[in-house]
Design a protein around this motif. Sequence first.
Motif, short mmCIF file in Angstrom:
data_model
loop_
_atom_site.label_atom_id
_atom_site.label_comp_id
_atom_site.label_asym_id
_atom_site.label_seq_id
_atom_site.Cartn_x
_atom_site.Cartn_y
_atom_site.Cartn_z
N VAL A 168 4.59 1.97 9.91
CA VAL A 168 5.98 1.18 8.34
C VAL A 168 4.88 2.08 7.37
N TYR A 169 3.85 2.62 7.53
CA TYR A 169 2.65 2.40 6.47
C TYR A 169 3.56 4.29 6.42
N ALA A 198 -0.28 13.10 4.88
CA ALA A 198 0.87 12.55 5.81
C ALA A 198 0.99 12.75 7.24
N HIS A 199 0.40 14.36 7.02
CA HIS A 199 0.74 15.40 8.17
C HIS A 199 -0.27 14.52 9.52
N VAL A 244 9.82 5.78 0.35
CA VAL A 244 9.20 5.64 -1.25
C VAL A 244 8.46 7.34 -2.21
N ILE A 245 8.50 8.12 -1.50
CA ILE A 245 8.73 9.68 -2.24
C ILE A 245 9.49 9.95 -3.06
N LEU A 254 1.11 -0.59 -0.09
CA LEU A 254 -0.65 0.02 -0.10
C LEU A 254 0.92 1.29 0.16
N ALA A 255 2.21 1.53 0.77
CA ALA A 255 3.10 2.82 0.78
C ALA A 255 3.38 2.39 -0.24
N SER A 256 3.69 1.50 -1.17
CA SER A 256 4.38 1.41 -2.15
C SER A 256 3.58 2.30 -3.76
N VAL A 257 2.18 1.77 -3.60
CA VAL A 257 1.22 2.21 -4.66
C VAL A 257 1.16 3.30 -4.19
#
Length: 332
Positions: free
Chosen positions: A210-211, A32-33, A218-219, A21-24
């Motif tokens: 982790v997320y 994000a905040h 990833v960003i 999920l974090a990658s996609v």
Amino acid sequence: MSRPRFLPDNFTLALLAVLVLASVLPASGQFAHYVELVTTGIVSLLFFLHGAKLSRQAILAGIGHWKLHLWIFIATFVMFPILGLALRPILSPLVTTDMYIGVLFLCTLPATVQSAIAFTSMARGNVPAAVCSASASTLLGILVTPILVSLVLNKTAEGGDALQAIGKISAQLLLPFILGHLMRPLIGSFLQRRASIIKLVDQGSILFVVYAAFSAAVISGLWKQTPLPSLLGLIVLCCILLAVVLTLTTWGARRLGFNKEDEITLVFCGSKKSMVSGIPMANVLFPAASVGAIVLPLMLFHQIQLMVCAVLAQRYAQRQEAIEDETAATAH
């Protein structure tokens, strides 16, 4: 229908799902905040619950075994960092620079609480000593880890020195733990009856952190900068590190003359590294863009240690059962 043996447990599957999920769909911008705020809150809640669950009787029962606690402390905060530095000629060619920094960071972290106690109990070790030692390791890590990071990596916390890092980590982890322990007379019995609450918050906090960490990584291009050979090398590296630590703690316990129960406690408390404490600390100590790569070794090591120690605990338990059966047969 029973789960096939080749499938990992539900939490490992959830962790892999969060990575995907974090990658996609990585958290970015205002979202994000919000994720960061929720993550900080749920980790603080976890330590509050741990403080409320830990009884003073358990602390007093285990605190007297100072020799065992000393050697667990040495294994956790001295042996691990020395191994990380000593194995550098072998390890650094296998992985990227950030990954190796992550391995050194992993080596400075405190032990886990729940898994160390659970495996000690499963293996029929000294559970009161494990409760005391694992809890003390977590609290000491708040002070010791930032100092070790500055020594081992020759690096201060992002945006400040080690003392500032200790202050930030203490506010997030230590203060809620103390408040929880003070609230124990009011909520302790409820938590004892609802142990699943702590497990849910424990696993939920890891998934959130982790997320958040991997979204930022990833960003910043984590997967583009992480070659597959380095990822495979990191898995080999974590296996080597765990194997060496398990061997040294087992050998050391026997050389020091500990009985089997104390040997089990030293092996399981001295070989663990905490992901619950580690990822929030990484967020304080390192730039956001580097956190994903730096905590990747911790995540892999955490899963490997759980799988290996589950098998090891079962073998210890079977050995103890065989000894008890033989003793009972001899008595009869």
